[in-house]
Write a protein that holds these residues in place. Structure first.
Motif, PDB file in Angstrom:
ATOM      1  N   VAL A   1       0.610  -1.056  -0.060  1.00 45.92           N
ATOM      2  CA  VAL A   1       0.134  -0.204  -0.054  1.00 45.92           C
ATOM      3  C   VAL A   1       0.744   1.253   0.277  1.00 45.92           C
ATOM      4  O   VAL A   1       0.516   2.097  -0.473  1.00 45.92           O
ATOM      5  CB  VAL A   1      -0.854  -0.139   1.355  1.00 45.92           C
ATOM      6  CG1 VAL A   1      -1.638   1.222   1.357  1.00 45.92           C
ATOM      7  CG2 VAL A   1      -1.911  -1.170   1.072  1.00 45.92           C
ATOM      8  N   THR A   2       1.877   1.139   1.241  1.00 48.04           N
ATOM      9  CA  THR A   2       2.566   2.618   0.906  1.00 48.04           C
ATOM     10  C   THR A   2       3.267   2.703   0.149  1.00 48.04           C
ATOM     11  O   THR A   2       3.611   3.687  -0.758  1.00 48.04           O
ATOM     12  CB  THR A   2       3.843   2.378   2.266  1.00 48.04           C
ATOM     13  OG1 THR A   2       4.101   1.159   2.061  1.00 48.04           O
ATOM     14  CG2 THR A   2       2.889   2.688   3.247  1.00 48.04           C
ATOM     15  N   MET A   3       4.119   1.688  -0.665  1.00 46.89           N
ATOM     16  CA  MET A   3       4.375   1.452  -1.982  1.00 46.89           C
ATOM     17  C   MET A   3       3.754   2.258  -3.205  1.00 46.89           C
ATOM     18  O   MET A   3       4.212   2.945  -4.482  1.00 46.89           O
ATOM     19  CB  MET A   3       5.025   0.312  -2.735  1.00 46.89           C
ATOM     20  CG  MET A   3       6.141   0.144  -3.539  1.00 46.89           C
ATOM     21  SD  MET A   3       6.752  -1.254  -3.708  1.00 46.89           S
ATOM     22  CE  MET A   3       6.578  -2.763  -2.319  1.00 46.89           C
ATOM     23  N   SER A   4       3.104   1.564  -2.936  1.00 45.45           N
ATOM     24  CA  SER A   4       1.994   2.002  -4.516  1.00 45.45           C
ATOM     25  C   SER A   4       0.788   3.177  -4.380  1.00 45.45           C
ATOM     26  O   SER A   4       0.769   3.896  -5.379  1.00 45.45           O
ATOM     27  CB  SER A   4       0.146   0.952  -4.987  1.00 45.45           C
ATOM     28  OG  SER A   4       1.645  -0.423  -4.877  1.00 45.45           O
ATOM     29  N   ALA A   5       0.745   3.900  -3.022  1.00 45.69           N
ATOM     30  CA  ALA A   5      -0.145   5.134  -3.279  1.00 45.69           C
ATOM     31  C   ALA A   5       1.625   5.983  -2.238  1.00 45.69           C
ATOM     32  O   ALA A   5       0.956   7.732  -2.963  1.00 45.69           O
ATOM     33  CB  ALA A   5      -1.113   5.773  -1.930  1.00 45.69           C
ATOM     34  N   GLY A   6       2.606   6.067  -3.161  1.00 42.83           N
ATOM     35  CA  GLY A   6       3.795   6.861  -2.614  1.00 42.83           C
ATOM     36  C   GLY A   6       3.199   7.834  -0.849  1.00 42.83           C
ATOM     37  O   GLY A   6       3.555   9.061  -1.155  1.00 42.83           O
ATOM     38  N   ILE A   7       2.451   6.976   0.119  1.00 40.23           N
ATOM     39  CA  ILE A   7       2.516   7.716   1.260  1.00 40.23           C
ATOM     40  C   ILE A   7       3.866   7.871   2.521  1.00 40.23           C
ATOM     41  O   ILE A   7       3.553   8.712   2.550  1.00 40.23           O
ATOM     42  CB  ILE A   7       1.637   6.587   2.559  1.00 40.23           C
ATOM     43  CG1 ILE A   7       0.475   6.210   1.485  1.00 40.23           C
ATOM     44  CG2 ILE A   7       1.711   7.646   3.287  1.00 40.23           C
ATOM     45  CD1 ILE A   7      -0.744   5.040   2.440  1.00 40.23           C
ATOM     46  N   VAL A   8       4.485   6.960   1.824  1.00 39.08           N
ATOM     47  CA  VAL A   8       5.872   6.795   2.845  1.00 39.08           C
ATOM     48  C   VAL A   8       7.227   7.318   2.171  1.00 39.08           C
ATOM     49  O   VAL A   8       6.880   7.420   0.494  1.00 39.08           O
ATOM     50  CB  VAL A   8       6.072   6.480   3.752  1.00 39.08           C
ATOM     51  CG1 VAL A   8       5.355   6.135   5.137  1.00 39.08           C
ATOM     52  CG2 VAL A   8       6.174   4.602   3.463  1.00 39.08           C
ATOM     53  N   PRO A   9       7.799   7.191   2.650  1.00 36.89           N
ATOM     54  CA  PRO A   9       9.345   7.743   1.559  1.00 36.89           C
ATOM     55  C   PRO A   9       9.431   5.882   0.957  1.00 36.89           C
ATOM     56  O   PRO A   9       9.340   5.279   2.045  1.00 36.89           O
ATOM     57  CB  PRO A   9      10.486   8.452   2.106  1.00 36.89           C
ATOM     58  CG  PRO A   9       9.770   8.794   3.660  1.00 36.89           C
ATOM     59  CD  PRO A   9       8.272   9.186   3.449  1.00 36.89           C
ATOM     60  N   LEU A  10      10.475   6.463  -0.165  1.00 44.19           N
ATOM     61  CA  LEU A  10      10.878   4.592  -0.639  1.00 44.19           C
ATOM     62  C   LEU A  10      11.481   3.644   0.592  1.00 44.19           C
ATOM     63  O   LEU A  10      11.097   2.826   0.246  1.00 44.19           O
ATOM     64  CB  LEU A  10      11.732   4.742  -2.164  1.00 44.19           C
ATOM     65  CG  LEU A  10      11.806   3.611  -2.925  1.00 44.19           C
ATOM     66  CD1 LEU A  10      10.351   2.333  -2.719  1.00 44.19           C
ATOM     67  CD2 LEU A  10      12.893   3.678  -4.001  1.00 44.19           C
ATOM     68  N   THR A  11      12.683   4.534   0.915  1.00 41.62           N
ATOM     69  CA  THR A  11      12.969   3.652   2.014  1.00 41.62           C
ATOM     70  C   THR A  11      12.491   3.446   2.989  1.00 41.62           C
ATOM     71  O   THR A  11      12.680   2.998   3.669  1.00 41.62           O
ATOM     72  CB  THR A  11      14.134   5.220   2.672  1.00 41.62           C
ATOM     73  OG1 THR A  11      13.506   6.209   3.465  1.00 41.62           O
ATOM     74  CG2 THR A  11      15.707   6.076   1.655  1.00 41.62           C
ATOM     75  N   VAL A  12      11.550   3.822   3.787  1.00 41.90           N
ATOM     76  CA  VAL A  12      10.152   3.328   4.810  1.00 41.90           C
ATOM     77  C   VAL A  12       9.951   2.048   4.104  1.00 41.90           C
ATOM     78  O   VAL A  12      10.446   0.698   4.652  1.00 41.90           O
ATOM     79  CB  VAL A  12       9.429   4.222   5.694  1.00 41.90           C
ATOM     80  CG1 VAL A  12       8.655   3.209   5.738  1.00 41.90           C
ATOM     81  CG2 VAL A  12       9.853   5.628   5.555  1.00 41.90           C
ATOM     82  N   THR A  13       9.886   2.169   2.575  1.00 39.61           N
ATOM     83  CA  THR A  13       9.098   0.794   1.933  1.00 39.61           C
ATOM     84  C   THR A  13      10.051   0.064   2.262  1.00 39.61           C
ATOM     85  O   THR A  13      10.186  -1.372   2.470  1.00 39.61           O
ATOM     86  CB  THR A  13       8.356   0.759   0.737  1.00 39.61           C
ATOM     87  OG1 THR A  13       7.440   2.355   1.048  1.00 39.61           O
ATOM     88  CG2 THR A  13       8.085   0.850  -0.131  1.00 39.61           C
ATOM     89  N   LEU A  14      11.387  -0.276   1.664  1.00 40.76           N
ATOM     90  CA  LEU A  14      12.281  -0.602   1.355  1.00 40.76           C
ATOM     91  C   LEU A  14      12.589  -0.950   3.143  1.00 40.76           C
ATOM     92  O   LEU A  14      13.170  -2.309   3.022  1.00 40.76           O
ATOM     93  CB  LEU A  14      13.779   0.224   0.970  1.00 40.76           C
ATOM     94  CG  LEU A  14      13.369   0.409  -0.554  1.00 40.76           C
ATOM     95  CD1 LEU A  14      14.361   1.540  -1.081  1.00 40.76           C
ATOM     96  CD2 LEU A  14      13.012  -0.636  -2.146  1.00 40.76           C
ATOM     97  N   GLY A  15      12.617  -0.606   3.742  1.00 41.17           N
ATOM     98  CA  GLY A  15      13.042  -1.383   5.050  1.00 41.17           C
ATOM     99  C   GLY A  15      11.965  -2.189   5.399  1.00 41.17           C
ATOM    100  O   GLY A  15      13.008  -3.462   5.953  1.00 41.17           O
ATOM    101  N   LEU A  16      10.809  -2.376   5.180  1.00 36.42           N
ATOM    102  CA  LEU A  16       9.287  -2.196   5.629  1.00 36.42           C
ATOM    103  C   LEU A  16      10.201  -4.514   5.156  1.00 36.42           C
ATOM    104  O   LEU A  16       9.540  -5.237   5.030  1.00 36.42           O
ATOM    105  CB  LEU A  16       8.656  -2.091   5.123  1.00 36.42           C
ATOM    106  CG  LEU A  16       7.428  -1.711   6.084  1.00 36.42           C
ATOM    107  CD1 LEU A  16       6.510  -0.851   5.502  1.00 36.42           C
ATOM    108  CD2 LEU A  16       7.853  -2.109   7.294  1.00 36.42           C
ATOM    109  N   CYS A  17      10.880  -4.519   3.667  1.00 35.76           N
ATOM    110  CA  CYS A  17      10.992  -5.519   2.541  1.00 35.76           C
ATOM    111  C   CYS A  17      12.325  -5.764   2.672  1.00 35.76           C
ATOM    112  O   CYS A  17      12.624  -6.650   3.589  1.00 35.76           O
ATOM    113  CB  CYS A  17      10.943  -4.582   1.562  1.00 35.76           C
ATOM    114  SG  CYS A  17      10.246  -4.416   0.557  1.00 35.76           S
ATOM    115  N   GLY A  18      13.288  -5.065   3.540  1.00 30.74           N
ATOM    116  CA  GLY A  18      14.396  -5.450   4.361  1.00 30.74           C
ATOM    117  C   GLY A  18      14.064  -6.596   5.583  1.00 30.74           C
ATOM    118  O   GLY A  18      14.603  -7.412   6.074  1.00 30.74           O
ATOM    119  N   ILE A  19      13.020  -5.774   6.359  1.00 34.22           N
ATOM    120  CA  ILE A  19      12.427  -6.658   6.972  1.00 34.22           C
ATOM    121  C   ILE A  19      11.542  -8.417   6.971  1.00 34.22           C
ATOM    122  O   ILE A  19      12.211  -8.995   7.713  1.00 34.22           O
ATOM    123  CB  ILE A  19      11.339  -6.156   7.916  1.00 34.22           C
ATOM    124  CG1 ILE A  19      12.088  -4.814   8.966  1.00 34.22           C
ATOM    125  CG2 ILE A  19      10.774  -6.639   9.790  1.00 34.22           C
ATOM    126  CD1 ILE A  19      10.771  -4.201   9.252  1.00 34.22           C
TER     127      ILE A  19
END
Length: 172
Positions: A116-134
């Motif tokens: 959702v954050t990746m598609s909507a651009g709600i948060v910076p990409l680094t946050v999404t990449l952090g979630l992916c990293g988890i």
């Protein structure tokens, strides 16, 4: 009058000697490795191309695979089916399905937030990449070491006893 298919679990199977439905730990670990390899590949393509599309595609695949395992049947999960095919001549290592389902719900939640954050651009990409990293870290721990964070949490949070953990982890 219910028939045998009405009482069959959606996730796991009933095996004599086990009080709860069980799954093959080896197949789960292989499936985690498959997802990890696909995710790292998608991340690499994302970083090289500068397009988020490969990671979005992987995220959607991950969501569908987890939702299928939980809501429909683990037998229809593409990664688990491939893992089982790779292991078809090996003896299974049975582990309790309830804790794996709990872990998959957690994975589904993290993946849903990431998508959702990746598609909507709600948060910076680094946050999404952090979630992916988890997610990638948890997949790595499951695939390589057989340690399941969701299973460990299930043992601490569930009112029902956690049974049949890999390597006797829930007996300690």
């Amino acid at each position: 009058m219910p028939n045998a298919t009405d009482t069959a679990p959606r996730t796991g199977e009933h095996v004599d000697g086990y009080e709860v439905p069980v799954l093959d730990e080896h197949a789960i670990r292989i499936a985690a490795g498959i997802l990890l390899a696909a995710g790292i590949t998608a991340l690499a393509f994302t970083l090289v191309s500068g397009s988020i599309r490969p990671l979005q595609t992987f995220g959607l695949f991950f969501l569908v695979d987890m939702a299928t395992r939980i809501l429909i049947s683990d037998r229809l999960s593409l990664t688990l089916a491939l893992a089982r095919a790779l292991r078809r001549r090996c003896r299974p290592l049975w582990v309790g399905a309830p804790q794996k389902v709990f872990a998959w719900w957690l994975a589904l939640g993290i993946a849903a937030v990431s998508c959702v954050t990746m598609s909507a651009g709600i948060v910076p990409l680094t946050v999404t990449l952090g979630l992916c990293g988890i997610c990638f870290t948890l997949l790595f721990l499951e695939a390589v070491f057989g340690w399941c964070a969701g299973c460990a949490l299930h043992q601490r949070l569930s009112r029902q006893p956690t049974r049949h953990c890999a390597n006797g982890a829930c007996d300690r």
